[in-house]
Design a protein around this motif. Structure first.
Motif, PDB file in Angstrom:
ATOM      1  N   ARG A 297       1.029  -1.220  -0.019  1.00 52.82           N
ATOM      2  CA  ARG A 297      -0.110   0.157  -0.034  1.00 52.82           C
ATOM      3  C   ARG A 297       0.919   1.127   0.131  1.00 52.82           C
ATOM      4  NH1 ARG A 297      -2.193  -3.397   3.902  1.00 52.82           N
ATOM      5  NH2 ARG A 297      -1.661  -1.706   5.613  1.00 52.82           N
ATOM      6  N   TYR A 298       0.328   2.319  -0.784  1.00 53.11           N
ATOM      7  CA  TYR A 298       1.294   3.652  -0.843  1.00 53.11           C
ATOM      8  C   TYR A 298       0.048   4.831  -0.785  1.00 53.11           C
ATOM      9  CZ  TYR A 298      -0.739   3.723  -5.502  1.00 53.11           C
ATOM     10  OH  TYR A 298      -1.529   3.862  -6.508  1.00 53.11           O
ATOM     11  N   SER A 299       0.697   6.124  -0.356  1.00 58.07           N
ATOM     12  CA  SER A 299       0.035   7.159  -0.547  1.00 58.07           C
ATOM     13  C   SER A 299       1.100   8.432  -0.847  1.00 58.07           C
ATOM     14  CB  SER A 299      -1.118   7.387   0.494  1.00 58.07           C
ATOM     15  OG  SER A 299      -0.286   7.691   1.617  1.00 58.07           O
ATOM     16  N   VAL A 311       6.419   1.820  -7.815  1.00 58.21           N
ATOM     17  CA  VAL A 311       6.922   1.044  -6.746  1.00 58.21           C
ATOM     18  C   VAL A 311       8.026  -0.105  -7.184  1.00 58.21           C
ATOM     19  CG1 VAL A 311       6.648  -0.482  -4.745  1.00 58.21           C
ATOM     20  CG2 VAL A 311       4.963   1.346  -5.190  1.00 58.21           C
ATOM     21  N   GLY A 312       9.278   0.100  -6.806  1.00 61.89           N
ATOM     22  CA  GLY A 312      10.378  -0.942  -7.341  1.00 61.89           C
ATOM     23  C   GLY A 312      10.836  -1.581  -6.282  1.00 61.89           C
ATOM     24  N   ALA A 331       5.991  -1.896 -10.465  1.00 60.61           N
ATOM     25  CA  ALA A 331       4.630  -1.754 -10.869  1.00 60.61           C
ATOM     26  C   ALA A 331       4.238  -0.158 -10.572  1.00 60.61           C
ATOM     27  CB  ALA A 331       3.498  -2.649  -9.865  1.00 60.61           C
ATOM     28  N   TYR A 332       3.597   0.255 -11.831  1.00 58.17           N
ATOM     29  CA  TYR A 332       3.155   1.636 -11.564  1.00 58.17           C
ATOM     30  C   TYR A 332       2.100   2.114 -10.376  1.00 58.17           C
ATOM     31  CZ  TYR A 332       5.170   3.256 -15.849  1.00 58.17           C
ATOM     32  OH  TYR A 332       6.212   3.551 -16.794  1.00 58.17           O
ATOM     33  N   ALA A 333       2.219   3.147  -9.677  1.00 55.56           N
ATOM     34  CA  ALA A 333       1.319   3.553  -8.610  1.00 55.56           C
ATOM     35  C   ALA A 333       0.716   4.890  -8.735  1.00 55.56           C
ATOM     36  CB  ALA A 333       2.004   3.561  -7.241  1.00 55.56           C
ATOM     37  N   PRO A 334      -0.336   4.838  -9.936  1.00 59.35           N
ATOM     38  CA  PRO A 334      -0.802   6.211 -10.425  1.00 59.35           C
ATOM     39  C   PRO A 334      -1.725   7.105  -9.640  1.00 59.35           C
ATOM     40  CG  PRO A 334      -2.205   4.328 -11.279  1.00 59.35           C
ATOM     41  CD  PRO A 334      -1.031   3.835 -10.328  1.00 59.35           C
ATOM     42  N   ALA A 354      13.750  -4.549  -0.396  1.00 60.09           N
ATOM     43  CA  ALA A 354      13.456  -3.401  -0.202  1.00 60.09           C
ATOM     44  C   ALA A 354      12.441  -2.828  -1.078  1.00 60.09           C
ATOM     45  CB  ALA A 354      14.526  -2.313   0.382  1.00 60.09           C
ATOM     46  N   ALA A 355      11.346  -2.328  -0.869  1.00 61.92           N
ATOM     47  CA  ALA A 355      10.441  -1.889  -1.673  1.00 61.92           C
ATOM     48  C   ALA A 355      10.534  -0.227  -1.693  1.00 61.92           C
ATOM     49  CB  ALA A 355       8.935  -2.288  -1.806  1.00 61.92           C
ATOM     50  N   TRP A 356      10.418   0.507  -2.615  1.00 63.12           N
ATOM     51  CA  TRP A 356      10.537   1.982  -2.785  1.00 63.12           C
ATOM     52  C   TRP A 356       9.623   2.646  -3.309  1.00 63.12           C
ATOM     53  CZ3 TRP A 356      14.299   4.917   0.028  1.00 63.12           C
ATOM     54  CH2 TRP A 356      15.196   3.866   0.717  1.00 63.12           C
ATOM     55  N   TYR A 357       8.947   3.587  -3.109  1.00 62.46           N
ATOM     56  CA  TYR A 357       8.100   4.334  -3.816  1.00 62.46           C
ATOM     57  C   TYR A 357       8.743   5.329  -4.717  1.00 62.46           C
ATOM     58  CZ  TYR A 357       3.362   6.803  -4.264  1.00 62.46           C
ATOM     59  OH  TYR A 357       2.397   7.584  -4.885  1.00 62.46           O
ATOM     60  N   LEU A 358       8.652   5.694  -5.899  1.00 65.83           N
ATOM     61  CA  LEU A 358       9.394   6.714  -6.579  1.00 65.83           C
ATOM     62  C   LEU A 358       8.560   7.370  -7.374  1.00 65.83           C
ATOM     63  CD1 LEU A 358      12.304   3.964  -7.323  1.00 65.83           C
ATOM     64  CD2 LEU A 358      12.415   5.773  -5.765  1.00 65.83           C
ATOM     65  N   TYR A 359       9.125   8.555  -8.019  1.00 64.02           N
ATOM     66  CA  TYR A 359       8.468   9.548  -8.755  1.00 64.02           C
ATOM     67  C   TYR A 359       8.536   9.660 -10.306  1.00 64.02           C
ATOM     68  CZ  TYR A 359       6.650  14.344  -9.750  1.00 64.02           C
ATOM     69  OH  TYR A 359       6.251  15.674 -10.238  1.00 64.02           O
ATOM     70  N   ASN A 360       7.402   9.637 -10.921  1.00 66.96           N
ATOM     71  CA  ASN A 360       7.204   9.986 -12.053  1.00 66.96           C
ATOM     72  C   ASN A 360       8.346   9.254 -13.003  1.00 66.96           C
ATOM     73  OD1 ASN A 360       6.066  11.353 -14.523  1.00 66.96           O
ATOM     74  ND2 ASN A 360       7.668  13.164 -14.069  1.00 66.96           N
ATOM     75  N   ASP A 361       8.441   8.159 -13.095  1.00 68.04           N
ATOM     76  CA  ASP A 361       9.409   7.237 -13.971  1.00 68.04           C
ATOM     77  C   ASP A 361      10.891   7.429 -13.668  1.00 68.04           C
ATOM     78  OD1 ASP A 361       8.199   5.301 -15.459  1.00 68.04           O
ATOM     79  OD2 ASP A 361       7.715   6.780 -17.032  1.00 68.04           O
ATOM     80  N   GLY A 362      11.065   8.293 -12.483  1.00 68.16           N
ATOM     81  CA  GLY A 362      12.435   8.534 -12.050  1.00 68.16           C
ATOM     82  C   GLY A 362      12.882   7.917 -10.747  1.00 68.16           C
ATOM     83  N   TYR A 363      13.580   8.668 -10.066  1.00 70.64           N
ATOM     84  CA  TYR A 363      14.564   8.096  -8.891  1.00 70.64           C
ATOM     85  C   TYR A 363      14.161   8.753  -7.764  1.00 70.64           C
ATOM     86  CZ  TYR A 363      16.034   4.852 -12.093  1.00 70.64           C
ATOM     87  OH  TYR A 363      15.954   3.955 -13.620  1.00 70.64           O
ATOM     88  N   THR A 364      13.214  10.041  -7.633  1.00 69.20           N
ATOM     89  CA  THR A 364      13.251  10.588  -6.451  1.00 69.20           C
ATOM     90  C   THR A 364      12.141   9.801  -5.566  1.00 69.20           C
ATOM     91  OG1 THR A 364      13.366  12.796  -7.584  1.00 69.20           O
ATOM     92  CG2 THR A 364      12.033  12.839  -5.608  1.00 69.20           C
TER      93      THR A 364
END
Length: 375
Positions: A297-299, A311-312, A331-334, A354-364
């Motif tokens: 889950r993400y937000s 999320v990667g 997987a995309y988290a739109p 580790a799962a990371w939630y990342l911004y706009n096809d990038g790595y922020t």
């Protein structure tokens, strides 16, 4: 700082000159690593490392209210008596521009970062700044002096607390004209929009918090919290946090029933609320068999929502390989909040990941790491 899960105060960060004589604002960077707070008594902004809760830099930027750009590269500072809107380059913590705008009060940025809206008190209007040129490109007249303002998540509207007129003015961002005026029965001060854009919460000086239906453009509920100078909706849209300046408390409103479900005692005269960009990534299955699905889950806040957020899964190395090596599975988290299902068959073998939630096809980084074990 307050843990929103428990309501407990987890830290107090001492910032000299942070506004005992003038209310001051705080904002958090999109990746959650830094917080910025105005020091109106000293004419500066403090930069706080959120991992250590220590001040790491101080930038000469007079003002009381702040906003951070969606990409986290700029912080805009404004306030009565400042003389200009100051632009801070967050990479260097230096001032990159000062934009002349007179009589300003509140500030907000559009989700795409292209425009900054600045409300006026004595001039009765809202200035529109083009962030590419750092120039005022329009001024929208209002009925009276204005305080807080907020941009709708889709970027089409700006809601302005027209304090003197006791209304909320709605600015059409395509034309920079007022399309609606909504009476709230008391001088409004702060505005916050829910992540789905359906509701607009308005704090008032002498009346309760009002909820405006953004489709019908009318007040549909009132909640008994007074003297609200500012307010904020949680990233998942479930709660509204409202500081009570005179009672030295923070009220928690449950969006589902629009009732006050908690009150937290805080320091003297609270006047601002800010969230990190996303709650920590969560899963109900921190240990999975290789090949089994992992639901995460993400937000995030409305300004960070992109169809290409993702999320990667990486090695559990503190993020050292993010952007340097491909993720094992992603997987995309739109949406502003939701969940993704990851196929753990894509990881090399048993171990810690580790799962990371990342911004706009990038790595922020928006959130993470969420560590889990594959057996």
């Amino acid at each position: 700082m307050i843990d929103t899960a428990t309501g407990a105060t987890t830290a107090n960060i001492r910032v000299v000159g942070s506004g005992w004589s003038s209310p001051s604002d705080v904002v958090v960077s999109p990746d959650g690593t830094r917080a910025y707070t105005a020091n109106p008594d000293l004419g500066s902004v403090s930069v706080i490392d959120t991992a250590t809760n220590t001040v790491t830099a101080t930038v000469a930027a007079p003002g009381t209210t702040l906003v951070v750009s969606p990409d986290g590269r700029k912080v805009y500072v404004t306030g009565q008596g400042a003389g200009s809107v100051t632009v801070i380059d967050t990479a260097t913590n230096t001032v990159s521009a000062r934009i002349p705008v007179a009589g300003y009060q509140g500030i907000a940025v559009t989700p795409d970062g292209s425009r900054v809206y600045v409300s006026h008190w004595s001039e009765h209007g809202v200035s529109v700044i083009d962030t590419a040129t750092n120039r005022v490109v329009a001024v929208v007249p209002t009925t009276g002096g204005c305080y807080g303002l907020a941009v709708h998540p889709d970027g089409t509207r700006v809601y302005v607390a027209d304090n003197e007129a006791q209304i909320v003015s709605v600015i059409n961002t395509a034309t920079n004209t007022i399309s609606r005026s909504i009476g709230v029965g008391s001088p409004p001060t702060g505005v916050a929009v829910t992540p789905d854009g359906a509701g607009v919460y308005v704090g008032c000086e002498e009346g309760p918090v009002s909820l405006i239906d953004s489709v019908g453009n009318k007040v549909v509920a009132t909640i008994p919290v007074w003297d609200a100078g500012a307010l904020a909706v949680s990233p998942d849209g479930t709660f509204v946090y409202v500081p009570d300046y005179s009672k030295h408390t923070l009220s928690v409103i449950n969006v589902a029933g629009n009732t006050v479900t908690g009150t937290v005692a805080v320091g003297p005269n609270p006047c601002s609320v800010a969230f990190g960009p996303g709650v920590p990534l969560r899963t109900d299955t921190p240990t999975v068999v290789k090949g089994a699905p992992l639901k995460v889950r993400y937000s995030t806040v409305p300004g960070n929502v992109r169809s290409t957020n993702w999320v990667g899964v990486y090695p559990d190395d503190g993020g050292a390989t993010i952007g340097k090596k491909n993720s094992f599975v992603w997987a995309y988290a739109p949406n502003a909040a939701g969940s993704v299902t990851l196929d753990t068959g894509g990881v090399p073998g048993p171990g810690r990941y580790a799962a990371w939630y990342l911004y706009n096809d990038g790595y922020t980084t928006l959130a993470g790491p969420l560590t889990f074990t594959v057996t």
